[in-house]
Design an enzyme around this catalytic site. Sequence first.
Site, PDB file in Angstrom:
ATOM      1  N   CYS A 667       0.839  -1.213   0.000  1.00 53.05           N
ATOM      2  CA  CYS A 667       0.000   0.000   0.000  1.00 53.05           C
ATOM      3  C   CYS A 667       0.873   1.262   0.000  1.00 53.05           C
ATOM      4  O   CYS A 667       1.447   1.608  -1.025  1.00 53.05           O
ATOM      5  CB  CYS A 667      -0.967  -0.026   1.185  1.00 53.05           C
ATOM      6  SG  CYS A 667      -2.374   1.101   0.966  1.00 53.05           S
ATOM      7  N   HIS A 763      -3.591  -5.617   1.535  1.00 55.88           N
ATOM      8  CA  HIS A 763      -3.361  -5.866   2.957  1.00 55.88           C
ATOM      9  C   HIS A 763      -3.849  -7.280   3.280  1.00 55.88           C
ATOM     10  O   HIS A 763      -4.787  -7.791   2.667  1.00 55.88           O
ATOM     11  CB  HIS A 763      -4.155  -4.879   3.823  1.00 55.88           C
ATOM     12  CG  HIS A 763      -3.685  -3.475   3.728  1.00 55.88           C
ATOM     13  ND1 HIS A 763      -2.479  -3.060   4.238  1.00 55.88           N
ATOM     14  CD2 HIS A 763      -4.275  -2.369   3.187  1.00 55.88           C
ATOM     15  CE1 HIS A 763      -2.337  -1.760   4.021  1.00 55.88           C
ATOM     16  NE2 HIS A 763      -3.413  -1.316   3.388  1.00 55.88           N
TER      17      HIS A 763
END
Length: 825
Positions: A667, A763
């Site tokens: 991310c 994630h």
Amino acid sequence: MNVFSHGGDLKSLAAEACRPERDILDFSVNLRPEGMPEFIASALWKAMENAVPYPSPDMADLRDLAAVHYGIPAGCFAFGNGANELIHALPRALNLKQAVIPEPAFFEYRLACLRHGTDVLSIRTEERNSFLPSLRHLAEQAANGSAVFLANPANPSGGLLDAAALRRAVQGRPEVLTKFYGMAGVRGGFSICTAPLAERLRQSLPAWNVNAFAAAAVRAALEHPSSWADRERVRNRERRDDLFRRLSSLPGAAVLPSEANFLLFRLAGAPHGLAARLLKKYGIALRDCSNYPGLETGGWFRSGVRTPEEHALLAEALRAELAGDGPSIIRKSPRPALMIQGTCSDAGKSVLTAALCRIFLQDGYRVAPFKAQNMALNSGVTALGEEMGRAQIVQSQACRVDPDARMNPILLKPHSNTGSQVIVMGRPVGSMDAREYFTAKRRFWPDVCKAYDSLADEYELLCLEGAGSPGEINLKSADVVNMNMARYARARVLLAGDIDRGGVYASFLGTWMTFAPWEKELLAGFVVNKFRGDPDLLAPAHSYMRNHTGKPVLGVIPMMRDINIPEEDRATLPPGHGEHGKHADCLDVAVVMPAHVSNFTDFAPLAAEPDVRLRQVRTREEWGNPDLVILPGTKSVAADLASLRSAGLEDLIRRHAGKGKWILGVCGGLQMLGTDILDPLHMESPEERTPGLGLLELSTTFAAAKTLLNVRRASTPLAPPAAGYEIHHGVTSHKESSPPVMFREDGSPCGYGKGRIWATYLHGMLDGDQFRRAFINMVRKDSGLKANPALHTAYDLDGALDRLAEVVRKHLDLKTIYRALQLKR
């Protein structure tokens, strides 16, 4: 009912209603619904120092203070054990032969006179005049040696007498403090009258009639700035107007105007025994005024002023009874709810809540978690694309129900020391600094209540979590997550403390001291958490807590290691992660830690692997010689990239890449690995362009819309598929030299790579056992280590929750907790 009975007798009311005292909604008295203010409570605590010596026998110090406060000579005051003691002392002090009492009135006037042998002349007032007497008529009736008893505002109507006429007629008056300041149990009042009469009053009272605690409370009320009382009167007036409107809307209702904190009203055609029916069916106590002289015909009731929410319950119950709706119960019994609060952050609230969720599930209850407001960078995404706190996702898994944004209606994601992105019901609504949010968060309260009510309609039991500490005085006025939420849910509260950091019993006692009476009523007991040693040694401390607070310690939970429950927000590794990871054959993994790291739980599964050594790196000195470097997510990419550079880590990362070693960016880490980060809308940074590390040919632009996705099956260069979730504002483009290497189910890219540098938006990608093992073995092989294809470490969250529940069940007094919740075990 005794002709001289009073409202507010909770013990008798609870017995008649067959309910606990805490379940009685008491409109029979006109006390401040919040209880005594903090400055009165503080004065009572300080008064303990003066509990040993005798108080002043005639309160001379209070008379001096009152003289300054009112600008009246000290000799004109007489203090009593509440105004009622002074009312009963007046006939003695005056040697009163006859009393004129305009009725209906407070019946202690008549009782005081009858007990002294005084003749009572009753003057009946009229409803059309709001039961207010004519002062001229009273003067004509009063003979020598007689007295006239008046109340202003009148009782029970609450109307005001003409001020000018009253000043001409009144020589003295008692003053009551207990109602306005919510301290009826303390009993403090005083009379202001001519000095000779005040002296006779004092002579007729026993010495030391006002104890040290009552004196301290009165002193605090007289010394406190008038601004508090002014604000309280404004709020009382607003609430009284609300109650007036609701009662006036009832069929056949006639509500008298009032300047007091109660309303007198008549209900035409009210069924017989209406007050008793309200008490038994709804747990609502209302003052039946049929025992007031002049109101015997029935249909008259008096209601104290409480909160608008409680007014609505009273009005609905009355409407149902007037309509003859039979057994309809407007005030539903609250859904059983238990709340875990803490003396501080990281006291173990999230883990204990998860444990209790699983325990209640194992015991046969349909249970759901709830946290009104969560401040955390560890968040996740629901199946509906809603963002919520990771801790509540884990708790929902403990309940074996799907995560739902209603379980965490407000999520704050800090992006600086003073500012956060605000997410309401799973969707971002903007960014606010701490001061702005403090004043604005009450406007989200309806969203919180709606979310909780919706869950309460679907589940048998709610397990709530607080935030920080309920004793944070500076935050209590705008609280939406601790005791105010507990009061709304009518939840029983367990207060947890971390004994490992020390001072846990002082923290318990200090937190309890900040509680208002209603907060103390909600508290069921204390839980000592993270203990190492023999719990029998804690017995004296537990006796002390019980003796000083009346609340028990309900459990001593041991320090738990290797359970592997994801942390709520801490960027730390699981306890004991390093014990197995110090031999030469371990894969050395360095996680570069930015200041605003998010979703650090992504790497907890790696820490559980026996052939992986996971380290956190913040400085050059901590770098070592890693095999794999991970750049995790962050809520402030530009700021954290600048900090990384100032710490001298950029050069080490570049050298690591130059050696052909592995790098994984997740991310925010993906965005850092690119060539530039563009923020034209200033979503995260005042800078419109921040140069990246340039290890991948990626360019990221921050957009206003937030990507929130669950990815159940992503294809990667490895055989096992990956799964996870995405939470990001960045939109990333790539060049041919850094092609996509990970793809969502629809074929769109969610990760890019070049050689041994991978970057992904997923994630939770390493939660999957097969994908994680394949990834570890690939990196091990490329690092010159032996792959371990036969090693099958299960990152089994469900099993971990069962183990957690087993430990907590063993060390917590569940029998008492179930009894507090009025549930069968």
